[in-house]
Design an enzyme around this catalytic site. Sequence first.
Site, PDB file in Angstrom:
ATOM      1  N   LYS A   1       0.837  -1.204   0.000  1.00  0.00           N
ATOM      2  CA  LYS A   1       0.000   0.000   0.000  1.00  0.00           C
ATOM      3  C   LYS A   1       0.872   1.253   0.000  1.00  0.00           C
ATOM      4  O   LYS A   1       0.645   2.196  -0.759  1.00  0.00           O
ATOM      5  CB  LYS A   1      -0.932  -0.005   1.223  1.00  0.00           C
ATOM      6  CG  LYS A   1      -2.040  -1.038   1.125  1.00  0.00           C
ATOM      7  CD  LYS A   1      -2.850  -1.195   2.413  1.00  0.00           C
ATOM      8  CE  LYS A   1      -3.883  -2.305   2.246  1.00  0.00           C
ATOM      9  NZ  LYS A   1      -4.687  -2.565   3.448  1.00  0.00           N
TER      10      LYS A   1
ATOM     11  N   GLN B   1      -4.330  -1.053   9.589  1.00  0.00           N
ATOM     12  CA  GLN B   1      -4.361  -2.397   9.011  1.00  0.00           C
ATOM     13  C   GLN B   1      -4.959  -3.383  10.010  1.00  0.00           C
ATOM     14  O   GLN B   1      -4.594  -3.399  11.189  1.00  0.00           O
ATOM     15  CB  GLN B   1      -2.935  -2.820   8.607  1.00  0.00           C
ATOM     16  CG  GLN B   1      -2.843  -4.155   7.886  1.00  0.00           C
ATOM     17  CD  GLN B   1      -3.476  -4.153   6.504  1.00  0.00           C
ATOM     18  OE1 GLN B   1      -3.607  -3.119   5.848  1.00  0.00           O
ATOM     19  NE2 GLN B   1      -3.888  -5.320   6.047  1.00  0.00           N
TER      20      GLN B   1
ATOM     21  N   ASP C   1     -10.489   3.496   4.217  1.00  0.00           N
ATOM     22  CA  ASP C   1     -10.959   2.108   4.147  1.00  0.00           C
ATOM     23  C   ASP C   1     -12.477   2.056   3.963  1.00  0.00           C
ATOM     24  O   ASP C   1     -13.012   1.011   3.581  1.00  0.00           O
ATOM     25  CB  ASP C   1     -10.625   1.375   5.455  1.00  0.00           C
ATOM     26  CG  ASP C   1      -9.407   0.478   5.334  1.00  0.00           C
ATOM     27  OD1 ASP C   1      -9.142  -0.024   4.232  1.00  0.00           O
ATOM     28  OD2 ASP C   1      -8.732   0.269   6.369  1.00  0.00           O
TER      29      ASP C   1
HETATM   30  N1  GUN Z   1      -6.776  -6.351   6.319  1.00  0.00           N
HETATM   31  C1  GUN Z   1      -7.107  -7.086   5.232  1.00  0.00           C
HETATM   32  N2  GUN Z   1      -7.698  -6.299   4.299  1.00  0.00           N
HETATM   33  C2  GUN Z   1      -7.735  -5.047   4.812  1.00  0.00           C
HETATM   34  C3  GUN Z   1      -8.211  -3.802   4.322  1.00  0.00           C
HETATM   35  O1  GUN Z   1      -8.743  -3.668   3.215  1.00  0.00           O
HETATM   36  N3  GUN Z   1      -8.052  -2.740   5.145  1.00  0.00           N
HETATM   37  C4  GUN Z   1      -7.494  -2.857   6.364  1.00  0.00           C
HETATM   38  N4  GUN Z   1      -7.392  -1.769   7.120  1.00  0.00           N
HETATM   39  N5  GUN Z   1      -7.038  -3.998   6.862  1.00  0.00           N
HETATM   40  C5  GUN Z   1      -7.171  -5.086   6.074  1.00  0.00           C
END
Ligand code: GUN
Length: 281
Positions: free
Chosen positions: A50, A94, A117
């Site tokens: 990311k 995350q 998100d």
């Molecule tokens: N863990 C797995 N997928 C995601 C996501 O799309 N966002 C976040 N914050 N954590 C995750």
Amino acid sequence: MTATLIDGKAVAAGLRREIAARVAGLSFRPGLRVVRVGDDPASGVYVRNKDKAAQEVGFDSATIHLPAGTEQAELLALVARLNADPAVDGILVQLPLPPQIRADVVISAVAPEKDVDGFHPLNAGRLASGQPGLVPCTPKGVMHLLRAAGASLPGARALVVGRSGIVGRPMAQLLLGADCTVTIAHSRTRDLAAECRRAEILVAAVGRPEMVQGDWVAEGATVIDVGINRLPDGRLVGDVAFAGAVERAEAITPVPGGVGPMTIACLLENTLEAALIRRNI
Ligand code: GUN
């Protein structure tokens, strides 16, 4: 019929290029902060990807890594600092978080206008009531893929398999917003095979390897497979049994290379959107 493959890598690359071009025309750099707590190795890979993608499109991006023993109050204090920081447009914490921290409490603490998100209850409520807001990245990416595949959505019978807050529920809302006739199936659905056979648009997001069998797919359906499951023999498979489904569908996403690349591209899209809205651009 053998289905057309929906190339998520190509669609995601196009979206990232478009975002980079828009960022290049701005007088500031959209700011993203990715927060990782603990040492879950999969989270480490996601967070790095990311951050890297955000830097590549020209964002001011950084990862903040806190130790596994971090208390909830310390994480909330960090979120409060990022909420108040004018250089920060997007905050992503995350998941999963260590057991001493309640994810729902942390998600609700993120400023809704920085919630890239799309997990904050205010953004979920906006989506459910048809108002504009930040939308979860994976279902948003699925909508991009459906458009890229040329799927005809108004009036189409769409089935979402899975009801998670991150994918299934927002997915159903987005399809409804695109005028599909939407059904949500889940672990208690009585006859999943029959529901699948009726679907013109089938989105599988259950996290169970090859749960949707090939002969459950209707002839000519568009199939989007959100699942990424590692089998004991090391193979990576989706929630749909691909070999059978590809013979019946009109278009289908591969795993990997389908939905996966779209999630990060849509995180970048959300961050740019948050930056422009926050700055009244
Ligand atoms: N863990 C797995 N997928 C995601 C996501 O799309 N966002 C976040 N914050 N954590 C995750």
